[in-house]
Motif scaffolding. Structure first.
Motif, PDB file in Angstrom:
ATOM      1  N   GLY A 174       0.830  -1.195   0.000  1.00  0.00           N
ATOM      2  CA  GLY A 174       0.000   0.000   0.000  1.00  0.00           C
ATOM      3  C   GLY A 174       0.864   1.244   0.000  1.00  0.00           C
ATOM      4  N   PRO A 175       0.242   2.424  -0.179  1.00  0.00           N
ATOM      5  CA  PRO A 175       0.995   3.676  -0.212  1.00  0.00           C
ATOM      6  C   PRO A 175       1.433   4.090   1.188  1.00  0.00           C
ATOM      7  CG  PRO A 175      -1.340   4.131  -0.355  1.00  0.00           C
ATOM      8  CD  PRO A 175      -1.204   2.629  -0.394  1.00  0.00           C
ATOM      9  N   ALA A 176       2.277   5.095   1.255  1.00  0.00           N
ATOM     10  CA  ALA A 176       2.682   5.652   2.545  1.00  0.00           C
ATOM     11  C   ALA A 176       1.449   6.114   3.310  1.00  0.00           C
ATOM     12  CB  ALA A 176       3.648   6.811   2.335  1.00  0.00           C
ATOM     13  N   PRO A 177       1.425   5.974   4.633  1.00  0.00           N
ATOM     14  CA  PRO A 177       0.251   6.376   5.407  1.00  0.00           C
ATOM     15  C   PRO A 177      -0.121   7.834   5.205  1.00  0.00           C
ATOM     16  CG  PRO A 177       1.716   5.030   6.756  1.00  0.00           C
ATOM     17  CD  PRO A 177       2.450   5.321   5.481  1.00  0.00           C
ATOM     18  N   VAL A 178      -1.424   8.110   5.254  1.00  0.00           N
ATOM     19  CA  VAL A 178      -1.903   9.490   5.132  1.00  0.00           C
ATOM     20  C   VAL A 178      -1.297  10.360   6.223  1.00  0.00           C
ATOM     21  CG1 VAL A 178      -3.943  10.970   5.394  1.00  0.00           C
ATOM     22  CG2 VAL A 178      -4.054   8.943   3.932  1.00  0.00           C
ATOM     23  N   SER A 179      -1.372   9.902   7.470  1.00  0.00           N
ATOM     24  CA  SER A 179      -0.918  10.724   8.596  1.00  0.00           C
ATOM     25  C   SER A 179       0.564  10.502   8.882  1.00  0.00           C
ATOM     26  CB  SER A 179      -1.748  10.437   9.853  1.00  0.00           C
ATOM     27  OG  SER A 179      -1.508  11.427  10.839  1.00  0.00           O
ATOM     28  N   ASN A 180       1.381  10.644   7.845  1.00  0.00           N
ATOM     29  CA  ASN A 180       2.831  10.531   8.025  1.00  0.00           C
ATOM     30  C   ASN A 180       3.358  11.815   8.653  1.00  0.00           C
ATOM     31  OD1 ASN A 180       4.111  12.359   5.731  1.00  0.00           O
ATOM     32  ND2 ASN A 180       2.351  11.287   4.837  1.00  0.00           N
ATOM     33  N   PHE A 181       4.542  11.733   9.269  1.00  0.00           N
ATOM     34  CA  PHE A 181       5.076  12.867  10.013  1.00  0.00           C
ATOM     35  C   PHE A 181       5.305  14.087   9.136  1.00  0.00           C
ATOM     36  CE2 PHE A 181       7.504  10.055  13.326  1.00  0.00           C
ATOM     37  CZ  PHE A 181       6.318   9.435  13.667  1.00  0.00           C
ATOM     38  N   VAL A 182       5.731  13.869   7.903  1.00  0.00           N
ATOM     39  CA  VAL A 182       6.203  14.959   7.052  1.00  0.00           C
ATOM     40  C   VAL A 182       5.056  15.817   6.524  1.00  0.00           C
ATOM     41  CG1 VAL A 182       7.484  15.546   4.963  1.00  0.00           C
ATOM     42  CG2 VAL A 182       8.240  13.629   6.393  1.00  0.00           C
ATOM     43  N   ASP A 183       4.090  15.195   5.888  1.00  0.00           N
ATOM     44  CA  ASP A 183       3.055  15.924   5.163  1.00  0.00           C
ATOM     45  C   ASP A 183       1.775  16.171   5.951  1.00  0.00           C
ATOM     46  OD1 ASP A 183       4.664  15.845   2.828  1.00  0.00           O
ATOM     47  OD2 ASP A 183       3.966  13.807   2.440  1.00  0.00           O
ATOM     48  N   HIS A 184       1.569  15.409   7.011  1.00  0.00           N
ATOM     49  CA  HIS A 184       0.251  15.440   7.654  1.00  0.00           C
ATOM     50  C   HIS A 184       0.359  15.550   9.174  1.00  0.00           C
ATOM     51  CE1 HIS A 184      -4.160  14.400   7.482  1.00  0.00           C
ATOM     52  NE2 HIS A 184      -3.894  14.092   8.750  1.00  0.00           N
ATOM     53  N   ALA A 185       0.918  14.542   9.818  1.00  0.00           N
ATOM     54  CA  ALA A 185       0.932  14.492  11.283  1.00  0.00           C
ATOM     55  C   ALA A 185       1.680  15.662  11.896  1.00  0.00           C
ATOM     56  CB  ALA A 185       1.533  13.171  11.763  1.00  0.00           C
ATOM     57  N   GLY A 186       2.819  16.034  11.280  1.00  0.00           N
ATOM     58  CA  GLY A 186       3.590  17.151  11.809  1.00  0.00           C
ATOM     59  C   GLY A 186       2.823  18.461  11.748  1.00  0.00           C
ATOM     60  N   PRO A 187       2.366  18.885  10.561  1.00  0.00           N
ATOM     61  CA  PRO A 187       1.595  20.136  10.476  1.00  0.00           C
ATOM     62  C   PRO A 187       0.295  20.112  11.279  1.00  0.00           C
ATOM     63  CG  PRO A 187       2.391  19.486   8.306  1.00  0.00           C
ATOM     64  CD  PRO A 187       2.683  18.336   9.227  1.00  0.00           C
ATOM     65  N   LEU A 188      -0.380  18.956  11.350  1.00  0.00           N
ATOM     66  CA  LEU A 188      -1.605  18.837  12.137  1.00  0.00           C
ATOM     67  C   LEU A 188      -1.307  19.045  13.622  1.00  0.00           C
ATOM     68  CD1 LEU A 188      -4.562  18.055  12.702  1.00  0.00           C
ATOM     69  CD2 LEU A 188      -3.882  15.656  12.489  1.00  0.00           C
ATOM     70  N   THR A 189      -0.258  18.390  14.122  1.00  0.00           N
ATOM     71  CA  THR A 189       0.119  18.565  15.530  1.00  0.00           C
ATOM     72  C   THR A 189       0.510  20.012  15.805  1.00  0.00           C
ATOM     73  OG1 THR A 189       0.864  16.264  15.680  1.00  0.00           O
ATOM     74  CG2 THR A 189       1.696  17.792  17.337  1.00  0.00           C
TER      75      THR A 189
END
Length: 452
Positions: free
Chosen positions: A389-404
């Motif tokens: 499967g693809p890289a997780p949606v909530s990865n640190f770089v594109d999603h989890a970091g900016p969301l946090t």
């Protein structure tokens, strides 16, 4: 479908179609692994449920927890896994055997443990929030990018079908332009507010209190009123109700509306708090400017809510039926120019509802765009590691970091009592240099970060 919706639909579809399906990074080749060797750091409480989520189809080979009593159930369930108190010893002795790492500790220890896992090149899941200070969040994303390690944050909503359905509805223009999103929660359900006492007791022999405190410079004696749960109210260890639930709740708007970037945030209706403990209640309002074809949007967060159906201080979202009984623990409402979407939980695990009711007929005809994930964020990560499967949606770089980061800036607005105009590129509050002192923690001697 509006031009905005069609453009975003095509962009999103192209993104998914072009996603890099991760090769087997562990073997340097493309054939899949049937089982992965898992090391779990933090094995009680949420750690236990993370182990239960990731263990099917995999092999638990290492269990690490500073509290071996709370970890006892996991230890008994996986007797063949090696047991550790100190994650550094675990990596020193077993790094070459580990395929994937889970981190389910108190918030203040997410960063040092994640850095060690990334340094060893290990794909990892870190519980939400990614960290409890902004500098660590930014550094962790950059370090993961530098090392090319697959990552995911443990905000389950990023993998639920409801989240993907909600984004499909919004991108199809079901409720027109989204102008407001409302979130509420009954958290905190642990002690918060000033004047709390945490009497010290002798450290039990099953607990390594020094390791539990880890990187935090404030030297507090052990108290059972801090560990295992009330630490969430401390600015040092947790980040209050917003830090606990914000990464779950905000995820839906962050992903569906592309909220990565600058914003303005202000807190109101904040109950008393002090330099150590977060408040029992607050309302936090974010304003995001228009972006591309997306209209400007306001995010309204309310925590410490009792019963939203009777609470006189609760701001009831517009557009929902007056007789709709709202859940007391969590809820979210997306307000658009042509209707609203209501979800009765924090994770979009429930199926969204659209109002007026006639919109549900349109909603059923909206095409599915985003693939559904089975098994939650840890299994999403394992699928990516195997190349399935693809890289997780909530990865640190594109999603989890900016969301946090979005969540943590909200806490800064609470602590300073000032409106914050956040410059994401510079990691600064425009015109408020006093914010800088809150961006990075003071580290305990011997725990200074080394990202090499």
């Amino acid at each position: 479908m509006t031009s905005l919706s069609r453009r975003r639909f095509l962009q999103s579809s192209a993104l998914l179609a072009s996603s890099t399906w991760a090769p087997n990074l562990l073997l340097g080749e493309d054939k899949p692994l049937s089982q992965l060797n898992i090391a779990a750091i933090g094995c009680g409480g949420k750690g236990r449920s993370d182990i239960s989520e990731i263990s099917p189809g995999n092999r638990m080979i290492a269990l690490c927890d500073v509290d071996h009593q709370r970890a006892g159930d996991a230890f008994n369930s996986y007797p063949d896994a090696r047991q550790f108190f100190d994650y550094r010893e675990m990596f020193a002795e077993m790094a070459d055997q580990i395929d994937v790492v889970t981190v389910s500790t108190p918030d203040h220890m997410h960063f040092p443990i994640a850095v060690e896992a990334i340094r060893h090149g290990k794909p990892l899941m870190v519980q939400k929030p990614l960290t409890n200070n902004i500098w660590e969040t930014r550094q962790l994303g950059e370090y993961a990018r530098k090392k090319g390690v697959l990552t995911v944050m443990g905000n389950q909503g990023a993998t639920t079908s409801g989240t993907r359905l909600l984004r499909e509805w919004i991108e199809a223009g079901l409720i027109g332009d989204v102008t407001e999103v409302h979130y509420w929660t009954n958290r905190p359900i642990w002690p918060q507010g000033p004047g709390l006492e945490f009497p010290s007791e002798p450290v039990p022999d099953y607990l390594k209190w020094d390791l539990w405190q880890g990187s935090v410079a404030t030297d507090r004696p052990y108290s059972p009123r801090i560990h295992p749960f009330a630490w969430r109210g401390f600015w040092d260890y947790g980040c209050g109700a917003l830090g606990d639930i914000g990464c779950h709740s905000f995820n839906s708007a962050f992903w569906a509306l592309d909220l990565n970037g600058d914003f303005v945030v202000e807190a109101s209706k904040v109950s008393p708090f002090d330099e150590n403990i977060a408040p029992k209640r607050s309302t936090i309002t974010y304003d995001f400017p228009a972006k591309g074809d997306r209209a400007a949007v306001k995010i309204i967060w309310q925590d410490g809510v009792g019963d939203p159906n009777t609470d006189k201080e609760f701001l009831r979202p517009p557009g929902i039926p007056k007789d709709l009984k709202l859940p007391s623990d969590f809820g979210q409402v997306f307000v658009g120019t042509e209707g609203v979407i209501y979800v009765p939980d924090a994770y979009c695990s429930a199926t969204p509802q659209a109002f007026p009711k006639e919109l549900m007929t349109k909603a059923r005809k909206i095409e599915r765009v985003y693939p559904r994930v089975i098994g939650g964020p840890t299994q999403e990560l394992c699928q990516a590691v195997r190349g399935d499967g693809p890289a997780p949606v909530s990865n640190f770089v594109d999603h989890a970091g900016p969301l946090t980061e979005m969540v943590l800036v909200g806490n800064l607005a609470v602590r300073l009592g000032k409106k914050i105009d956040w410059d994401s590129d510079q990691m600064k509050a425009r015109g408020l240099p006093e914010v800088d002192a809150y961006l990075k923690r003071k580290y305990r001697a011997g725990w200074e970060p080394e990202l090499v």
